[in-house]
Motif scaffolding. Structure first.
Motif, PDB file in Angstrom:
ATOM      1  N   PRO A  18       0.810  -1.219   0.000  1.00 47.41           N
ATOM      2  CA  PRO A  18       0.000   0.000   0.000  1.00 47.41           C
ATOM      3  C   PRO A  18       0.851   1.281   0.000  1.00 47.41           C
ATOM      4  CG  PRO A  18      -0.950  -1.590   1.496  1.00 47.41           C
ATOM      5  CD  PRO A  18       0.375  -2.151   1.044  1.00 47.41           C
ATOM      6  N   THR A  19       1.956   1.279   0.729  1.00 42.91           N
ATOM      7  CA  THR A  19       2.829   2.452   0.769  1.00 42.91           C
ATOM      8  C   THR A  19       3.471   2.693  -0.590  1.00 42.91           C
ATOM      9  OG1 THR A  19       3.289   2.139   3.120  1.00 42.91           O
ATOM     10  CG2 THR A  19       4.846   3.486   1.880  1.00 42.91           C
ATOM     11  N   GLU A  20       3.933   1.647  -1.244  1.00 41.52           N
ATOM     12  CA  GLU A  20       4.543   1.791  -2.568  1.00 41.52           C
ATOM     13  C   GLU A  20       3.527   2.329  -3.576  1.00 41.52           C
ATOM     14  OE1 GLU A  20       7.621  -1.922  -1.821  1.00 41.52           O
ATOM     15  OE2 GLU A  20       5.820  -2.229  -3.016  1.00 41.52           O
ATOM     16  N   ARG A  21       2.317   1.792  -3.539  1.00 44.01           N
ATOM     17  CA  ARG A  21       1.279   2.257  -4.469  1.00 44.01           C
ATOM     18  C   ARG A  21       0.928   3.719  -4.188  1.00 44.01           C
ATOM     19  NH1 ARG A  21      -1.406  -0.629  -7.826  1.00 44.01           N
ATOM     20  NH2 ARG A  21      -1.035  -2.544  -6.659  1.00 44.01           N
ATOM     21  N   ARG A  53      12.521   7.439   6.019  1.00 48.39           N
ATOM     22  CA  ARG A  53      13.155   6.133   5.819  1.00 48.39           C
ATOM     23  C   ARG A  53      12.218   5.156   5.106  1.00 48.39           C
ATOM     24  NH1 ARG A  53      16.069   3.122   3.857  1.00 48.39           N
ATOM     25  NH2 ARG A  53      16.737   1.203   4.800  1.00 48.39           N
ATOM     26  N   THR A  54      10.940   5.148   5.493  1.00 47.90           N
ATOM     27  CA  THR A  54       9.960   4.283   4.831  1.00 47.90           C
ATOM     28  C   THR A  54       9.784   4.686   3.373  1.00 47.90           C
ATOM     29  OG1 THR A  54       8.800   3.803   6.894  1.00 47.90           O
ATOM     30  CG2 THR A  54       7.533   3.545   4.863  1.00 47.90           C
ATOM     31  N   ALA A  55       9.774   5.989   3.110  1.00 47.29           N
ATOM     32  CA  ALA A  55       9.655   6.470   1.734  1.00 47.29           C
ATOM     33  C   ALA A  55      10.866   6.042   0.907  1.00 47.29           C
ATOM     34  CB  ALA A  55       9.491   7.988   1.708  1.00 47.29           C
ATOM     35  N   VAL A  56      12.061   6.166   1.464  1.00 51.23           N
ATOM     36  CA  VAL A  56      13.273   5.757   0.755  1.00 51.23           C
ATOM     37  C   VAL A  56      13.214   4.274   0.435  1.00 51.23           C
ATOM     38  CG1 VAL A  56      15.767   5.395   1.028  1.00 51.23           C
ATOM     39  CG2 VAL A  56      14.750   7.598   1.644  1.00 51.23           C
ATOM     40  N   LEU A  59      10.639   3.704  -2.345  1.00 52.09           N
ATOM     41  CA  LEU A  59      11.135   4.207  -3.631  1.00 52.09           C
ATOM     42  C   LEU A  59      12.217   3.301  -4.199  1.00 52.09           C
ATOM     43  CD1 LEU A  59      11.202   7.996  -2.771  1.00 52.09           C
ATOM     44  CD2 LEU A  59       9.765   6.911  -4.527  1.00 52.09           C
ATOM     45  N   ARG A  60      13.053   2.778  -3.326  1.00 54.93           N
ATOM     46  CA  ARG A  60      14.092   1.845  -3.781  1.00 54.93           C
ATOM     47  C   ARG A  60      13.451   0.598  -4.384  1.00 54.93           C
ATOM     48  NH1 ARG A  60      17.502   1.207   0.760  1.00 54.93           N
ATOM     49  NH2 ARG A  60      18.433   3.167   0.103  1.00 54.93           N
ATOM     50  N   VAL A  68       9.559   3.150 -11.259  1.00 50.78           N
ATOM     51  CA  VAL A  68      10.112   4.503 -11.346  1.00 50.78           C
ATOM     52  C   VAL A  68      11.608   4.401 -11.627  1.00 50.78           C
ATOM     53  CG1 VAL A  68       8.435   5.541  -9.761  1.00 50.78           C
ATOM     54  CG2 VAL A  68      10.615   4.741  -8.877  1.00 50.78           C
ATOM     55  N   GLN A  69      12.143   5.486 -12.128  1.00 47.54           N
ATOM     56  CA  GLN A  69      13.585   5.584 -12.343  1.00 47.54           C
ATOM     57  C   GLN A  69      14.052   6.861 -11.656  1.00 47.54           C
ATOM     58  OE1 GLN A  69      14.669   6.268 -16.428  1.00 47.54           O
ATOM     59  NE2 GLN A  69      16.685   5.373 -16.130  1.00 47.54           N
ATOM     60  N   GLN A  70      15.100   6.761 -10.867  1.00 48.52           N
ATOM     61  CA  GLN A  70      15.679   7.920 -10.209  1.00 48.52           C
ATOM     62  C   GLN A  70      16.735   8.521 -11.134  1.00 48.52           C
ATOM     63  OE1 GLN A  70      17.913   7.100  -6.632  1.00 48.52           O
ATOM     64  NE2 GLN A  70      17.479   9.121  -5.817  1.00 48.52           N
ATOM     65  N   VAL A  71      16.639   9.824 -11.383  1.00 45.37           N
ATOM     66  CA  VAL A  71      17.576  10.505 -12.266  1.00 45.37           C
ATOM     67  C   VAL A  71      18.262  11.609 -11.465  1.00 45.37           C
ATOM     68  CG1 VAL A  71      17.844  11.864 -14.372  1.00 45.37           C
ATOM     69  CG2 VAL A  71      16.118  10.044 -14.267  1.00 45.37           C
TER      70      VAL A  71
END
Length: 99
Positions: A18-21, A53-56, A59-60, A68-71
């Motif tokens: 759920p957090t990732e979505r 930290r949970t967001a990181v 996102l990872r 997603v792609q980190q640029v």
């Protein structure tokens, strides 16, 4: 805001937490028509009501799952800018405009 990207985020892979979505939907809210979004990790965490930290961590995992792609780009005198590109599972890892 890109409603196309928000809709695609809601229809993304079923194996997301759920957090990732939620972070994917928030990124879709920030995204331009090319799927690029420029919020900081702190802003994403704040909007999702989770710790940084949970967001990181989420996102990872979204990056590993090719959602997603980190640029990162050099920004002259101030350092490095980071933005996100919603790939939403594209085979070649590029987003472009969703059809």
């Amino acid at each position: 805001m890109s409603t196309t990207h928000i809709g695609a985020a809601l229809n993304a892979s079923a194996d997301l937490t759920p957090t990732e979505r939620l972070l994917l939907v928030i990124l879709g809210d920030y995204a331009d028509t090319d799927g690029r979004a420029f919020p900081s990790v702190g802003r994403l965490a704040e909007r999702a009501n989770v710790s940084r930290r949970t967001a990181v961590r989420a996102l990872r995992r979204l990056t590993v799952l090719n959602q997603v792609q980190q640029v990162r780009t050099l920004n002259g005198t101030t350092g490095i800018n980071t933005h996100w590109v919603l790939t939403l599972g594209d085979e070649d890892g590029t987003a472009g405009t969703l059809a």
